[in-house]
Design a protein around this motif. Sequence first.
Motif, PDB file in Angstrom:
ATOM      1  N   SER A 181      34.848  32.858  41.846  1.00 29.35           N
ATOM      2  CA  SER A 181      35.633  33.517  42.890  1.00 29.35           C
ATOM      3  C   SER A 181      36.857  34.202  42.299  1.00 29.35           C
ATOM      4  O   SER A 181      37.165  35.338  42.657  1.00 29.35           O
ATOM      5  CB  SER A 181      36.076  32.497  43.941  1.00 29.35           C
ATOM      6  OG  SER A 181      34.950  31.869  44.490  1.00 29.35           O
ATOM      7  N   VAL A 197      34.458  36.333  52.218  1.00 25.19           N
ATOM      8  CA  VAL A 197      34.921  35.127  52.910  1.00 25.19           C
ATOM      9  C   VAL A 197      34.728  33.907  52.013  1.00 25.19           C
ATOM     10  O   VAL A 197      35.643  33.092  51.839  1.00 25.19           O
ATOM     11  CB  VAL A 197      34.169  34.945  54.254  1.00 25.19           C
ATOM     12  CG1 VAL A 197      34.371  33.537  54.788  1.00 25.19           C
ATOM     13  CG2 VAL A 197      34.658  35.977  55.260  1.00 25.19           C
ATOM     14  N   PHE A 198      33.537  33.791  51.397  1.00 26.41           N
ATOM     15  CA  PHE A 198      33.296  32.632  50.532  1.00 26.41           C
ATOM     16  C   PHE A 198      34.223  32.638  49.325  1.00 26.41           C
ATOM     17  O   PHE A 198      34.760  31.601  48.938  1.00 26.41           O
ATOM     18  CB  PHE A 198      31.833  32.593  50.082  1.00 26.41           C
ATOM     19  CG  PHE A 198      30.951  31.892  51.071  1.00 26.41           C
ATOM     20  CD1 PHE A 198      31.011  30.501  51.199  1.00 26.41           C
ATOM     21  CD2 PHE A 198      30.093  32.593  51.899  1.00 26.41           C
ATOM     22  CE1 PHE A 198      30.219  29.848  52.125  1.00 26.41           C
ATOM     23  CE2 PHE A 198      29.301  31.946  52.824  1.00 26.41           C
ATOM     24  CZ  PHE A 198      29.361  30.569  52.946  1.00 26.41           C
ATOM     25  N   ASP A 201      37.186  33.935  49.082  1.00 25.33           N
ATOM     26  CA  ASP A 201      38.526  33.547  49.536  1.00 25.33           C
ATOM     27  C   ASP A 201      38.611  32.040  49.724  1.00 25.33           C
ATOM     28  O   ASP A 201      39.582  31.390  49.339  1.00 25.33           O
ATOM     29  CB  ASP A 201      38.870  34.241  50.860  1.00 25.33           C
ATOM     30  CG  ASP A 201      39.368  35.660  50.624  1.00 25.33           C
ATOM     31  OD1 ASP A 201      39.442  36.056  49.449  1.00 25.33           O
ATOM     32  OD2 ASP A 201      39.671  36.347  51.608  1.00 25.33           O
ATOM     33  N   LEU A 202      37.567  31.492  50.337  1.00 26.85           N
ATOM     34  CA  LEU A 202      37.511  30.052  50.599  1.00 26.85           C
ATOM     35  C   LEU A 202      37.664  29.267  49.302  1.00 26.85           C
ATOM     36  O   LEU A 202      38.481  28.346  49.207  1.00 26.85           O
ATOM     37  CB  LEU A 202      36.152  29.756  51.225  1.00 26.85           C
ATOM     38  CG  LEU A 202      36.025  28.479  52.022  1.00 26.85           C
ATOM     39  CD1 LEU A 202      36.621  28.703  53.402  1.00 26.85           C
ATOM     40  CD2 LEU A 202      34.555  28.095  52.154  1.00 26.85           C
ATOM     41  N   PHE A 203      36.874  29.640  48.297  1.00 19.70           N
ATOM     42  CA  PHE A 203      36.891  28.864  47.052  1.00 19.70           C
ATOM     43  C   PHE A 203      38.143  29.123  46.230  1.00 19.70           C
ATOM     44  O   PHE A 203      38.475  28.347  45.345  1.00 19.70           O
ATOM     45  CB  PHE A 203      35.639  29.161  46.220  1.00 19.70           C
ATOM     46  CG  PHE A 203      34.392  28.624  46.849  1.00 19.70           C
ATOM     47  CD1 PHE A 203      34.307  27.283  47.206  1.00 19.70           C
ATOM     48  CD2 PHE A 203      33.310  29.445  47.102  1.00 19.70           C
ATOM     49  CE1 PHE A 203      33.168  26.776  47.803  1.00 19.70           C
ATOM     50  CE2 PHE A 203      32.165  28.957  47.699  1.00 19.70           C
ATOM     51  CZ  PHE A 203      32.092  27.615  48.053  1.00 19.70           C
ATOM     52  N   ASN A 209      34.726  27.861  41.895  1.00 17.84           N
ATOM     53  CA  ASN A 209      36.128  28.256  41.780  1.00 17.84           C
ATOM     54  C   ASN A 209      36.284  29.431  40.803  1.00 17.84           C
ATOM     55  O   ASN A 209      36.894  30.451  41.136  1.00 17.84           O
ATOM     56  CB  ASN A 209      36.949  27.049  41.313  1.00 17.84           C
ATOM     57  CG  ASN A 209      38.400  27.395  41.053  1.00 17.84           C
ATOM     58  OD1 ASN A 209      38.726  27.959  40.010  1.00 17.84           O
ATOM     59  ND2 ASN A 209      39.267  27.092  42.006  1.00 17.84           N
ATOM     60  N   LEU A 261      40.813  26.781  48.347  1.00 23.18           N
ATOM     61  CA  LEU A 261      40.576  25.338  48.314  1.00 23.18           C
ATOM     62  C   LEU A 261      41.044  24.768  46.976  1.00 23.18           C
ATOM     63  O   LEU A 261      40.655  25.265  45.928  1.00 23.18           O
ATOM     64  CB  LEU A 261      39.066  25.104  48.469  1.00 23.18           C
ATOM     65  CG  LEU A 261      38.607  23.768  49.024  1.00 23.18           C
ATOM     66  CD1 LEU A 261      39.201  23.514  50.407  1.00 23.18           C
ATOM     67  CD2 LEU A 261      37.086  23.736  49.078  1.00 23.18           C
TER      68      LEU A 261
END
Lengths: 245, 221
Positions: free
Chosen positions: B107, B63-64, B66-68, B104, B71
């Motif tokens: 990830s 999840v983290f 994917d988030l970074f 970034n 964004l």
Amino acid sequence: MPAPILDVRALRKSFGPLEVLKGIDLSVRPQELVFLVGPSGSGKSTLLRCCNRLEEPDSGSIRLEGVELMDRACDLNAARRRIGMVFQGFNLYPHMTALGNVTLALRKVLGKSRREAEEIGRAALDRVGLADKAACHPGELSGGQQQRVAIARAVSLEPTLMLFDEPTSALDPELVGSVLAVMRSLREAGMTMVVVSHEMRFAREAADRVVFMEGGAIVEEGPPAAMFTEAQHPRTRAFLQEIGR
Amino acid sequence: MDALLQQFFNLDVMAQAWPLVLKGLGMTALLCLAVIPLGLGGGLLVALASLSGSRALRWSVRVFADLFRALPPLVLLILIYSGLPFAGIRLSPFAAVCLAFLLNASSFYGEIYRAGIESVGRGQWEAARSTGLTAGQAFGYVILPQAVRNVLPDLVSNTVEVVKLTSLASVVSFTELLYAADMARSVTYNASPIVLAALIYLAILWPVVRLTSRLEHRIAA
Ligand SMILES: Nc1ncnc2c1ncn2[C@@H]1O[C@H](COP(=O)(O)OP(=O)(O)OP(=O)(O)O)[C@@H](O)[C@H]1O
Ligand SMILES: [Mg+2]
């Protein structure tokens, strides 16, 4: 009778709802060659893979030279290097040379120096007739040569038991002989072996015992001559006739 | 035509701006030296965690990551640099830039490693473990080298992206290459320093981009 090298008792394994091993008992004596046959899906590969716990059995006992591998305290890595395993697909490390494939575990598991490991590795390759291929990568070798390197990789660790899972099934027919010859020479040197294979000629001449498995259970076992000519169980007879043709 | 040359390719202005631009280049290099190795290492941890046996760890890391990846990096940078002070956390521009780009980069690198690891057949793992190698040894000597080789073009491409990313640091007044060049532009009233910076980026990244094409070609072959 000598104590068995491998003693499997009441071994069970399920994949989800599918029970693949339904309480297997199998004992292998020193220097014995046990030939394991059975229809596709009968659980032969799963049984072999449970013997060194590459596959985790649900319950049962696996003793290697009297040491219980199912014990929590058992040093599994130490046990595994005493059980050589040869796979249908060779599974050589493609990024290493033949010699590198053989020496990796010698160096990292047995802690040998590079020089010592290479000496042992070259001897092992020589034993399978590939001394001149030490510097080749798997991609440069034929299937038969790759499988012999894989055998050398297992043998170099001086295992007390070797497991073969259809070692010649992925090979072109003309390459099968070279691998069987290596297996025969191992047998003559006194290696204890469990072999899953469809090479019935090899079974007839080299096996001490043929074990027939079906549906996750051992149906029948006996010396090859008896199994091939006068198997008791009709399913064993049908299978061996079908495959022996 | 002459005016154009004067405005964009003025060698005198470029020479005048050179010391400042060089300093900026040094800072860009410093940023890359921090973010790329840490990102490659962090990415490996992200990949391992996202393949781990623990469900909770696996999913939280996915999840983290994917988030970074979703964004925009500039938004992340400004959140960290200008947003965090409202929570009482004040980072220097360098620290803020490193943190933002590290999140970034790890990830993206993580996702690449994961694809690489998954591309290595299960049989390799089994062969290695069957000889008694520990899980760590099997991963380090057998799985990872093949995984990296299989995704090398992607790793290099992403590294190019990270180098380009560092130019965003200019928005928080970190004196990297672009910021230094823009400073020189505002002092000289001439666009040549910017052109100089662009040429430097090209000189560094063009060969790398060519390399990735060749690597992809080799792997496809
Ligand atoms: N990892 C797994 N997950 C789920 N099911 C599995 C798994 N491995 C094996 N099975 C199933 O277990 C059964 C026994 O498989 P196994 O590979 O042991 O058979 P086999 O006797 O070796 O067959 P073959 O001669 O085709 O190699 C099959 O029905 C197979 O689909
Ligand atoms: Mg099988």
